[in-house]
Structure formats: C-alpha cells, structure tokens
Design an enzyme around this catalytic site. Structure first.
Site, PDB file in Angstrom:
ATOM      1  N   GLY A  13       0.804  -1.213   0.000  1.00 54.21           N
ATOM      2  CA  GLY A  13       0.000   0.000   0.000  1.00 54.21           C
ATOM      3  C   GLY A  13       0.836   1.261   0.000  1.00 54.21           C
ATOM      4  N   GLY A  14       2.083   1.161  -0.423  1.00 54.14           N
ATOM      5  CA  GLY A  14       3.003   2.304  -0.368  1.00 54.14           C
ATOM      6  C   GLY A  14       2.723   3.401  -1.368  1.00 54.14           C
ATOM      7  CG  PHE A  17      -3.875   8.382   3.802  1.00 54.44           C
ATOM      8  CD1 PHE A  17      -3.156   9.572   3.885  1.00 54.44           C
ATOM      9  CD2 PHE A  17      -4.697   8.034   4.870  1.00 54.44           C
ATOM     10  CE1 PHE A  17      -3.255  10.393   4.993  1.00 54.44           C
ATOM     11  CE2 PHE A  17      -4.815   8.847   5.975  1.00 54.44           C
ATOM     12  CZ  PHE A  17      -4.089  10.020   6.047  1.00 54.44           C
ATOM     13  CG  ASP A  56      -5.321  -6.419  -6.757  1.00 55.32           C
ATOM     14  OD1 ASP A  56      -5.339  -6.358  -5.516  1.00 55.32           O
ATOM     15  OD2 ASP A  56      -6.352  -6.431  -7.462  1.00 55.32           O
ATOM     16  CE  LYS A 154      -7.400  -2.224   8.613  1.00 54.38           C
ATOM     17  NZ  LYS A 154      -6.242  -2.270   7.675  1.00 54.38           N
ATOM     18  N   PRO A 177      -4.646   3.216  14.477  1.00 55.04           N
ATOM     19  CG  PRO A 177      -3.575   4.006  12.582  1.00 55.04           C
ATOM     20  CD  PRO A 177      -4.153   2.758  13.177  1.00 55.04           C
TER      21      PRO A 177
END
Length: 362
Positions: A13-14, A17, A56, A154, A177
């Site tokens: 996912g770099g 966001f 992906d 998640k 977070p």
C-alpha cells in the site's frame, strides 16, 4: 543496536495514504535502507530510490512472487481500502484476503523477521455507541456484534496477523490509529474541503459538544517505525511482559482530543472558508438521522445501491464522543505525537489546495 536497523523493508500500500507516508518517513530517516513497495499506481509521486512492484494485493501468486524476490526483513502492511461506501465483499477481499496473502507469502520466504500491521480503532467500536478513553483491553468486535464491513474486515485481518506472531521466525504487531488525517487523505480532508467550498461548512449535526480523537498521519508513520524497531529487538530477546510489543495491539492518537465540529471548521478555515460562530446552523441529531434515512432510500431507489453523501452512519459518528487512550503506545513503543493537531491540519489543507486544486469535491 545494529539488529534494530531497517535494511530491507517492504511497504504494502506504499502508493496510498498511510503507506505513502511510511515510505516517506523511511526515506527521510533511513537513507541506506532498501525500500520496496507493493501496490497499484496512484496519482501520488514516487520516490526515485524506492523499488515499486505494481501488484494487486489480492493477486496471491503475484504477491508471493514479489515477496520471494524482495526477501524483506520487515513488512509494513498498510494496503487496505478505507472507503465506507464500498461493498462488503470489497473490504473482505482487500483488507482480509489481501492480508492473508501477505502472511502466506512471509511463511514461504523465510526472511521476514517483523510485520507491522496497519489496523484501526474501529475494530473495538460498534458504530452506534460512543467510546470514552477506550483502551486495548476492550474486546475486538466480530459478527454479529460488528455490523459494518470495514471494521469487521480489519478485525479479522488483525486476528490473523497477531495469531502469526512467533511463527515461522516472525514477530508481529498491530497498530490501530484513530481517525487518521493528513496529506493525500481523500476520505476525510478532501471531502471536508469540498463541503466548505460548497457553502455547507456551517452545518453542524448535534449540539457540538462531542470530543473526538484524531491522529495526524506523520505521527502514525513514526509509530510504525518505532514498532518495527521494537519487534526487531524482541526477535531474540523478548522483553518483560509489561513491555511486550510482539503479539500486541496499540491505539494511536494525537493525544489531543478536539471537539469534532471544531475540527471540521478548522479545516474549512484553513481552506479559506472560515465559519463565524453566528453563522453556525445546528441540526438536531434526530433531524439529521431522518434526513439521512430519506437520502439513503432516495439514492437506493434511483441507483440501486449507491451510497449518498449523507448517511445515518455518518450522522452518528459526527454526533457521539469518540476518545481513545494511547497510553499503552506511549509506555511500550515510546510513542509521542511530534506534530500537533493544528499544524497537522494546516499541512493537510495546504497540500490539497496546492496538489488537487482543480479536483476537490463539492
């Protein structure tokens, strides 16, 4: 100390966001580290020193091949979808199955010593009730208690990551977070700027007294690096139980709760659409819920399932208290938010005004 150095890392996912900011932080603080990214390209700029694999996360054979080629020492797994408007199967496919693909690949490659998972405080929330100074001791919610697809996906992914701790020579940790904002955050900051531009920044749902914990994305990136180094220390020398990091989950906030609607109006102010106190129009919560109900049904009838801009879920979230304790991260990771809420908001809005001035949503 040498064992704590980051020398070969993979950020899934770099190009998105959270992952983008993790990559940026490693580039800044560990210039000799080999950095690889596994993600599909986005509009965000790429770093010349980073090796990108346009894959992906749901493509298991490609994920396995890439990780075998990279042979990372540390994985920061930040690839996920955030949008609450996506169907449940999309959250399951990306957030859960994508995570399982990464875990399976780490087991086969044998070089991964530490895996840091980007989770969310939403895994302990039911989406309908307030949370006050919530700690990691609260249970993670799964079906049927958890009715919303994003936090459910998640939660299941986090369980898989923590269950993999101390297996196949790898230690793991989950970072949760609170509501995260920052540059490139399309799900929050960009939408709030769009609302302000449309002239609706003065609308407030509820009485406005509900406190909320947010966290600026650079502070989240700092926490990821702290966690990775703590894991590397623990590989051969597990710390005392009261200082344990591996196999644990940690909440992350800015340690600086704001009133929810003060936050939205500060974003509007920084974007050039300041809302004067006398211009605030208060919509009672019950009215907001009724409006959202009608909006959901109207859009469903017309589009057959598309989510409207106003939802009952959104009204609830904007009206109840949501405060999270990050004391555990402070004690065990040495986490301290370096960037204040005010500075984070200013940086975030400035980035969007400069980078996406022609495409901000209204």
């Amino acid at each position: 100390m040498a064992k704590e150095n980051l020398n070969n890392v993979l950020v899934t996912g770099g190009d998105s966001f959270i992952g983008y900011h993790i990559v940026s932080k490693i580039v800044q603080t560990n210039p000799t580290c080999k950095i690889s990214v596994l993600d599909l390209p986005t509009s965000l700029p790429r770093f010349p020193s980073v090796q990108y694999h346009d894959i992906d996360i749901c493509d298991k054979p490609s994920v396995l091949a890439a990780i075998k080629q990279i042979q990372p020492q540390v994985i920061f797994h930040a690839a996920c979808t955030y949008s609450l408007s996506l169907p449940a199967e999309t959250h399951t496919r990306i957030n859960l199955h994508g995570t399982l693909n990464v875990l399976e690949a780490t087991q086969s490659v044998g070089t991964v010593k530490a895996l840091v998972f980007h989770s969310s405080t939403s895994v302990i929330e039911d989406g309908s009730s307030p949370v006050i100074n919530a700690t990691e001791e609260l249970p993670v919610l799964v079906a049927p208690e958890q009715k919303f697809p994003y936090p459910l996906s998640k939660a299941l992914a986090e369980q898989a990551v923590l269950s993999a701790n101390r297996k196949h020579g790898m230690v793991t940790v989950s970072l949760r977070p609170a509501s995260c904002f920052g540059e490139a955050n399309e799900e929050m900051i960009e939408k709030l700027i769009g609302v302000a531009r449309s002239g609706r920044g003065n609308i407030q749902m509820g009485d406005g007294t509900n406190l909320y914990d947010f966290v600026y994305v650079e502070n989240v990136a700092d926490a990821h690096l702290l966690a990775a180094k703590a894991l590397l220390r623990a590989v051969n020398q597990p710390p005392a139980e009261e200082q344990r990091v591996d196999g644990e989950a940690f909440h992350l906030t800015n340690d600086e709760p704001w009133l929810f609607w003060d936050f939205t109006r500060e974003v509007a102010k920084q974007a050039g659409y300041e809302v004067k106190k006398g211009d605030i129009k208060v919509v009672p919560r019950w009215v907001g819920m009724s409006m959202a109900f009608l909006a959901e049904w109207s859009v469903w009838i017309v589009s057959g399932g598309k989510e409207p801009g106003l939802t009952r879920y959104g009204v609830r979230y904007s009206c109840f208290t949501r405060t999270i304790s990050c004391e555990k991260a402070k004690r065990r990771l040495g986490y301290r938010p370096a960037i204040s809420m005010q500075v984070g908001i200013e940086r975030s809005v400035k980035w969007f005004l400069v980078s996406k001035k022609d495409s901000l949503k209204i």
